[in-house]
Design a protein around this motif. Structure first.
Motif, short mmCIF file in Angstrom:
data_model
loop_
_atom_site.label_atom_id
_atom_site.label_comp_id
_atom_site.label_asym_id
_atom_site.label_seq_id
_atom_site.Cartn_x
_atom_site.Cartn_y
_atom_site.Cartn_z
N GLU A 1 8.42 -36.28 10.11
CA GLU A 1 7.56 -34.53 10.57
C GLU A 1 6.02 -34.31 11.05
O GLU A 1 5.26 -35.95 10.62
CB GLU A 1 7.36 -33.81 8.67
N SER B 1 6.42 -29.44 11.77
CA SER B 1 7.65 -29.58 13.23
C SER B 1 8.39 -30.71 12.13
O SER B 1 7.59 -31.90 11.85
CB SER B 1 7.01 -30.19 14.04
N CYS B 2 9.80 -30.93 12.51
CA CYS B 2 9.90 -32.22 12.16
C CYS B 2 11.71 -32.41 12.91
O CYS B 2 12.27 -31.29 12.94
CB CYS B 2 10.87 -31.60 10.91
N ALA B 3 11.38 -33.73 13.63
CA ALA B 3 12.57 -33.63 14.60
C ALA B 3 13.90 -35.11 13.79
O ALA B 3 13.12 -35.59 12.76
CB ALA B 3 11.72 -34.50 15.26
N ARG C 1 14.33 -23.11 14.92
CA ARG C 1 14.54 -24.71 14.49
C ARG C 1 15.59 -24.83 16.18
O ARG C 1 15.82 -23.28 16.38
CB ARG C 1 15.75 -24.89 13.67
N LYS D 1 17.19 -30.45 20.47
CA LYS D 1 16.32 -31.01 19.89
C LYS D 1 16.20 -31.60 17.92
O LYS D 1 15.93 -32.78 17.99
CB LYS D 1 15.57 -30.65 20.54
N THR E 1 15.29 -30.50 15.62
CA THR E 1 13.67 -29.92 15.65
C THR E 1 14.12 -28.71 14.43
O THR E 1 14.34 -27.74 14.52
CB THR E 1 12.79 -30.42 16.59
N TYR F 1 11.19 -25.94 12.38
CA TYR F 1 9.54 -25.68 12.46
C TYR F 1 9.05 -24.89 11.19
O TYR F 1 10.07 -24.34 10.96
CB TYR F 1 9.13 -25.04 13.91
N CYS G 1 10.27 -31.83 4.69
CA CYS G 1 11.49 -32.16 5.71
C CYS G 1 12.68 -32.38 4.95
O CYS G 1 12.76 -33.53 4.66
CB CYS G 1 12.17 -32.58 7.13
#
Length: 120
Positions: A6, A21-23, A71, A75, A77, A79, A95
């Motif tokens: 995150e 953000s979270c990936a 999202r 990616k 990811t 948000y 996340c």
């Protein structure tokens, strides 16, 4: 191994905005949902918002109209756009990634959290 990272927390004044953000990365067959939870001091962790792979969303009542989850499936990811922030939004935000592993088991992964502080 799956990593969930995150970013975007910080200090903001009441009425302000932040974007989290979270990936997610690593060995997964698919991600079927991504979401944000939060935990304030002395309180239980609660679901804030969740989004499915098809884009359907769900929010806890206290953030409806103020927060927007989105999202990027390419990616991996997710948000969380947080507007009109209130002091009661202060919490650690986590996340959550709900995935299907390569052996078809359902797996839940969590990030380490990012702190959001709303204060003047």
């Amino acid at each position: 191994q799956v990593q969930v990272v995150e970013s975007g927390g910080g200090l903001v004044q009441p009425g302000g905005s932040l974007r989290l953000s979270c990936a997610a990365s690593g060995s997964m067959l698919a991600i079927y949902a991504m979401g944000w939870h939060r935990q304030a001091p002395g309180k239980q962790r609660e679901l804030v918002a969740i989004i499915s792979s098809s884009g359907s969303t769900n929010y806890t009542d206290s953030v409806k109209g103020r927060f927007t989850i989105s999202r990027d499936n390419v990616k991996n990811t997710v948000y969380l756009q947080m507007n009109s922030l209130k002091p009661e939004d202060t919490a650690h935000y986590y996340c959550n990634v709900r995935s299907i592993a390569r052996d078809y088991r359902r797996m839940d992964y969590w990030g380490k959290g990012t702190l959001v502080t709303v204060s003047s």
